[in-house]
Design an enzyme around this catalytic site. Structure first.
Site, PDB file in Angstrom:
ATOM      1  CD  GLU A  94      -2.732  -1.155   2.548  1.00  0.00           C
ATOM      2  OE1 GLU A  94      -2.473  -0.320   3.445  1.00  0.00           O
ATOM      3  OE2 GLU A  94      -3.565  -2.063   2.672  1.00  0.00           O
ATOM      4  CG  HIS A  99       6.823  -1.038   4.491  1.00  0.00           C
ATOM      5  ND1 HIS A  99       6.497  -0.401   3.322  1.00  0.00           N
ATOM      6  CD2 HIS A  99       5.779  -1.831   4.790  1.00  0.00           C
ATOM      7  CE1 HIS A  99       5.297  -0.771   2.935  1.00  0.00           C
ATOM      8  NE2 HIS A  99       4.830  -1.663   3.802  1.00  0.00           N
TER       9      HIS A  99
HETATM   10  P1  DGP Z   1       1.902  -2.487   3.066  1.00  0.00           P
HETATM   11  O1  DGP Z   1       0.554  -3.034   2.741  1.00  0.00           O
HETATM   12  O2  DGP Z   1       2.921  -3.601   3.156  1.00  0.00           O
HETATM   13  O3  DGP Z   1       2.320  -1.364   2.139  1.00  0.00           O
HETATM   14  O4  DGP Z   1       1.785  -1.921   4.546  1.00  0.00           O
HETATM   15  C1  DGP Z   1       1.639  -0.568   4.821  1.00  0.00           C
HETATM   16  C2  DGP Z   1       1.402  -0.454   6.306  1.00  0.00           C
HETATM   17  O5  DGP Z   1       1.658   0.874   6.675  1.00  0.00           O
HETATM   18  C3  DGP Z   1      -0.016  -0.789   6.751  1.00  0.00           C
HETATM   19  O6  DGP Z   1       0.028  -1.932   7.612  1.00  0.00           O
HETATM   20  C4  DGP Z   1      -0.483   0.430   7.510  1.00  0.00           C
HETATM   21  C5  DGP Z   1       0.787   1.220   7.732  1.00  0.00           C
HETATM   22  N1  DGP Z   1       0.620   2.657   7.651  1.00  0.00           N
HETATM   23  C6  DGP Z   1       0.106   3.361   6.612  1.00  0.00           C
HETATM   24  N2  DGP Z   1       0.102   4.671   6.875  1.00  0.00           N
HETATM   25  C7  DGP Z   1       0.665   4.801   8.104  1.00  0.00           C
HETATM   26  C8  DGP Z   1       0.944   5.926   8.927  1.00  0.00           C
HETATM   27  O7  DGP Z   1       0.697   7.095   8.590  1.00  0.00           O
HETATM   28  N3  DGP Z   1       1.510   5.672  10.128  1.00  0.00           N
HETATM   29  C9  DGP Z   1       1.811   4.405  10.556  1.00  0.00           C
HETATM   30  N4  DGP Z   1       2.368   4.264  11.755  1.00  0.00           N
HETATM   31  N5  DGP Z   1       1.564   3.319   9.801  1.00  0.00           N
HETATM   32  C10 DGP Z   1       0.982   3.521   8.598  1.00  0.00           C
END
Ligand code: DGP
Length: 114
Positions: A94, A99
């Site tokens: 997403e 990461h």
């Molecule tokens: P992925 O689907 O692998 O791209 O995971 C993205 C993750 O990032 C998802 O589990 C939610 C997290 N995430 C998205 N936006 C933010 C944010 O603004 N702050 C934090 N702490 N996590 C976020």
């Protein structure tokens, strides 16, 4: 491509940062899937695994070293945990800033649904 993760790394927006050094930053996922759910992120803007190059090997290695360190600090190293890196649309990525999810603190079950 700059994403919200670069703003978290720069501390321009708040996040629960559990670790930061010159190469990587780790912070709690905003939508935790388990009692421990921490994202380990290179400070360098690398969009996906497809954008990784040999010169990034030290950063990628650091991500694993930090994952082990955080798992130990969080008390889940012995019980076990899962490291997940999603890549691209079919991989469920997403946020297009590379990461590693560090997930644990409960039995995680099968890696993939049937
Ligand atoms: P992925 O689907 O692998 O791209 O995971 C993205 C993750 O990032 C998802 O589990 C939610 C997290 N995430 C998205 N936006 C933010 C944010 O603004 N702050 C934090 N702490 N996590 C976020």
């Amino acid at each position: 491509m700059t994403t919200i993760f670069s703003k978290i790394i720069a501390k321009e927006i708040p996040a629960d940062i559990v670790y930061q050094d010159d190469w990587v930053t780790a912070f709690r996922d905003i939508h935790p899937q388990a009692p421990t759910h921490i994202l380990i992120v290179p400070n360098k803007e690398i969009a996906t695994v497809n954008d990784v190059f040999p010169e990034d090997e030290a950063i990628l290695g650091r991500m694993f070293v930090v994952a082990k360190q955080i798992a130990t600090e969080q008390g889940i190293a012995e019980s076990g945990y899962r490291l997940i890196v999603n890549c691209g649309a079919d991989g469920g990525q997403e946020v297009y800033h590379l990461h590693m999810h560090l997930v644990g603190g409960r039995k995680l079950g099968r890696m993939l649904p049937n």
